[in-house]
Design a protein around this motif. Sequence first.
Motif, mmCIF file in Angstrom:
data_model
loop_
_atom_site.group_PDB
_atom_site.id
_atom_site.type_symbol
_atom_site.label_atom_id
_atom_site.label_comp_id
_atom_site.label_asym_id
_atom_site.label_seq_id
_atom_site.Cartn_x
_atom_site.Cartn_y
_atom_site.Cartn_z
ATOM 1 N N ASP A 115 49.218 84.674 -0.293
ATOM 2 C CA ASP A 115 48.682 84.279 1.019
ATOM 3 C C ASP A 115 49.146 82.872 1.400
ATOM 4 O O ASP A 115 49.431 82.602 2.572
ATOM 5 N N LEU A 116 49.232 81.983 0.408
ATOM 6 C CA LEU A 116 49.715 80.629 0.687
ATOM 7 C C LEU A 116 51.171 80.652 1.147
ATOM 8 O O LEU A 116 51.565 79.890 2.036
ATOM 9 N N LEU A 117 51.970 81.532 0.542
ATOM 10 C CA LEU A 117 53.367 81.630 0.942
ATOM 11 C C LEU A 117 53.478 82.185 2.364
ATOM 12 O O LEU A 117 54.319 81.730 3.151
ATOM 13 N N VAL A 118 52.644 83.160 2.694
ATOM 14 C CA VAL A 118 52.644 83.687 4.066
ATOM 15 C C VAL A 118 52.370 82.556 5.064
ATOM 16 O O VAL A 118 53.060 82.417 6.081
ATOM 17 N N THR A 119 51.371 81.743 4.766
ATOM 18 C CA THR A 119 51.052 80.604 5.638
ATOM 19 C C THR A 119 52.229 79.640 5.728
ATOM 20 O O THR A 119 52.559 79.128 6.805
ATOM 21 N N HIS A 120 52.871 79.399 4.593
ATOM 22 C CA HIS A 120 54.037 78.501 4.546
ATOM 23 C C HIS A 120 55.166 79.047 5.427
ATOM 24 O O HIS A 120 55.806 78.295 6.176
ATOM 25 N N LEU A 121 55.405 80.348 5.356
ATOM 26 C CA LEU A 121 56.448 80.958 6.168
ATOM 27 C C LEU A 121 56.096 80.904 7.649
ATOM 28 O O LEU A 121 56.975 80.701 8.507
ATOM 29 N N GLU A 122 54.831 81.085 7.971
ATOM 30 C CA GLU A 122 54.394 80.994 9.370
ATOM 31 C C GLU A 122 54.680 79.604 9.941
ATOM 32 O O GLU A 122 55.072 79.470 11.114
ATOM 33 N N GLU A 123 54.480 78.587 9.123
ATOM 34 C CA GLU A 123 54.769 77.227 9.569
ATOM 35 C C GLU A 123 56.255 77.055 9.862
ATOM 36 O O GLU A 123 56.638 76.388 10.834
ATOM 37 N N HIS A 124 57.099 77.657 9.019
ATOM 38 C CA HIS A 124 58.541 77.555 9.244
ATOM 39 C C HIS A 124 58.962 78.323 10.493
ATOM 40 O O HIS A 124 59.888 77.894 11.203
ATOM 41 N N VAL A 125 58.310 79.456 10.768
ATOM 42 C CA VAL A 125 58.611 80.198 11.995
ATOM 43 C C VAL A 125 58.217 79.373 13.217
ATOM 44 O O VAL A 125 58.965 79.283 14.204
ATOM 45 N N THR A 126 57.043 78.755 13.152
ATOM 46 C CA THR A 126 56.566 77.921 14.263
ATOM 47 C C THR A 126 57.528 76.773 14.541
ATOM 48 O O THR A 126 57.799 76.430 15.702
ATOM 49 N N ARG A 127 58.075 76.174 13.482
ATOM 50 C CA ARG A 127 58.996 75.049 13.648
ATOM 51 C C ARG A 127 60.399 75.502 14.054
ATOM 52 O O ARG A 127 61.237 74.689 14.437
ATOM 53 N N GLY A 128 60.663 76.797 13.926
ATOM 54 C CA GLY A 128 61.973 77.306 14.281
ATOM 55 C C GLY A 128 62.955 77.347 13.134
ATOM 56 O O GLY A 128 64.133 77.683 13.332
ATOM 57 N N ASP A 129 62.513 77.005 11.932
ATOM 58 C CA ASP A 129 63.397 77.044 10.770
ATOM 59 C C ASP A 129 63.771 78.479 10.408
ATOM 60 O O ASP A 129 64.881 78.749 9.927
ATOM 61 N N ILE A 130 62.826 79.387 10.596
ATOM 62 C CA ILE A 130 63.049 80.814 10.360
ATOM 63 C C ILE A 130 63.034 81.514 11.713
ATOM 64 O O ILE A 130 62.098 81.328 12.500
ATOM 65 N N ASP A 131 64.057 82.320 11.979
ATOM 66 C CA ASP A 131 64.182 83.010 13.259
ATOM 67 C C ASP A 131 64.011 84.518 13.054
ATOM 68 O O ASP A 131 64.945 85.207 12.641
#
Length: 383
Positions: A115-131
């Motif tokens: 769950d922590l990793l999911v949250t971490h990935l969501e932060e990267h999506v929000t910042r645009g690091d992950i598309d």
Amino acid sequence: MNVDLEFVSEHAGRSAAELTRRDVARALLAVPSGQALVCLPDLRREMSTAGNPLSAPFWDSAKAALTGIESGAATVGDVQRWLEATGTEPILITRGRFVWPDEGERGPVASELYDLLVTHLEEHVTRGDIDPDRLAAGDHEAREVYEEVQDRWLRTALPDGRLPGALVDEELNEGLFAAWDEEEAFALSELNRVLADLPEPGLPLADLEAAAARLRVLLGEPGYPASVLRACAGFDDGPLPESDIELWLIVAAGIASPLSDLEEDDEDDHRFWDLESELSAEDAALAALCTIHHADWLAAVVELARRGPGVLASPERIARFVAESEDIDVDMDDPEDLEMTESLFAAVTPLWERLGIVDEHAVLTPLGWWGLPKALERAWSAR
């Protein structure tokens, strides 16, 4: 069941404005694919009205994935890949060779960290690091970034100092060891129960001494089978036991329960991850020994102990003993199971021959009749 915005929000435990592509994808996969396809257009309109429209590439990918599932063309891997393309679904097997346990097999630690990793990935999506849109389109560079973010997170200590990847592996290993110990204890109790009704064979001392003398020479040689026998027994560069009985039993027990791995250079570690390469004779033999189930060892050794010296102990015969065992409940209804058992014990009988358990014709010897049950008992007891 109607897959509407209310259902998706309830399934994800979030408000409509907070829903991610992963939340929607997992909700769609929670119902029959045909039903999800029918509801997809209405759900898309509801999401848009709620101010969280997601993107056209996501909805197109959802339709394609669900259509593939409904037609039977999509594989489990295809579905997992689609989930991962949402940008916030952790990769089950990372480039760094980390493997997440299946959802139903995750312990408290793995569940928390997942769950922590999911949250971490969501932060990267929000910042645009992950598309996610590029992921859905199969963009290679976007996938590289997505995988690297996860590998780096697994190797980086959390604020409390915990290392995610190591913690998950530790919890998984603890569970596996506990299950293994429980299975081993049950197998040992069954072995003792069955052997209690059988006569106690006498020790063929001359045969044992001759076998131990040959074994001492063999263990000092390079390559197979010496390397496998040393790994089975857990022998390193130290001196061998002085007692012939002790030496023989340690090695015989190790064949049923190997104590260590082969000695290899670190640079050769990749061989187990290269699916195109073939394992060496040493690797293949040790892998086979580690694959044989307690029940198979139990059924084979009990039947050999019951029949005594002179019985054929070839891999084919042992597989038949296991399949037809009246003492041990072994499920081998599929002919492929019989073939698999035979192939696994094909790694055992050559090692048994080196110990004098069977002769050159794979026939059980008096030494094997005396020692096999004792070796199995030793393998499953604290050593």
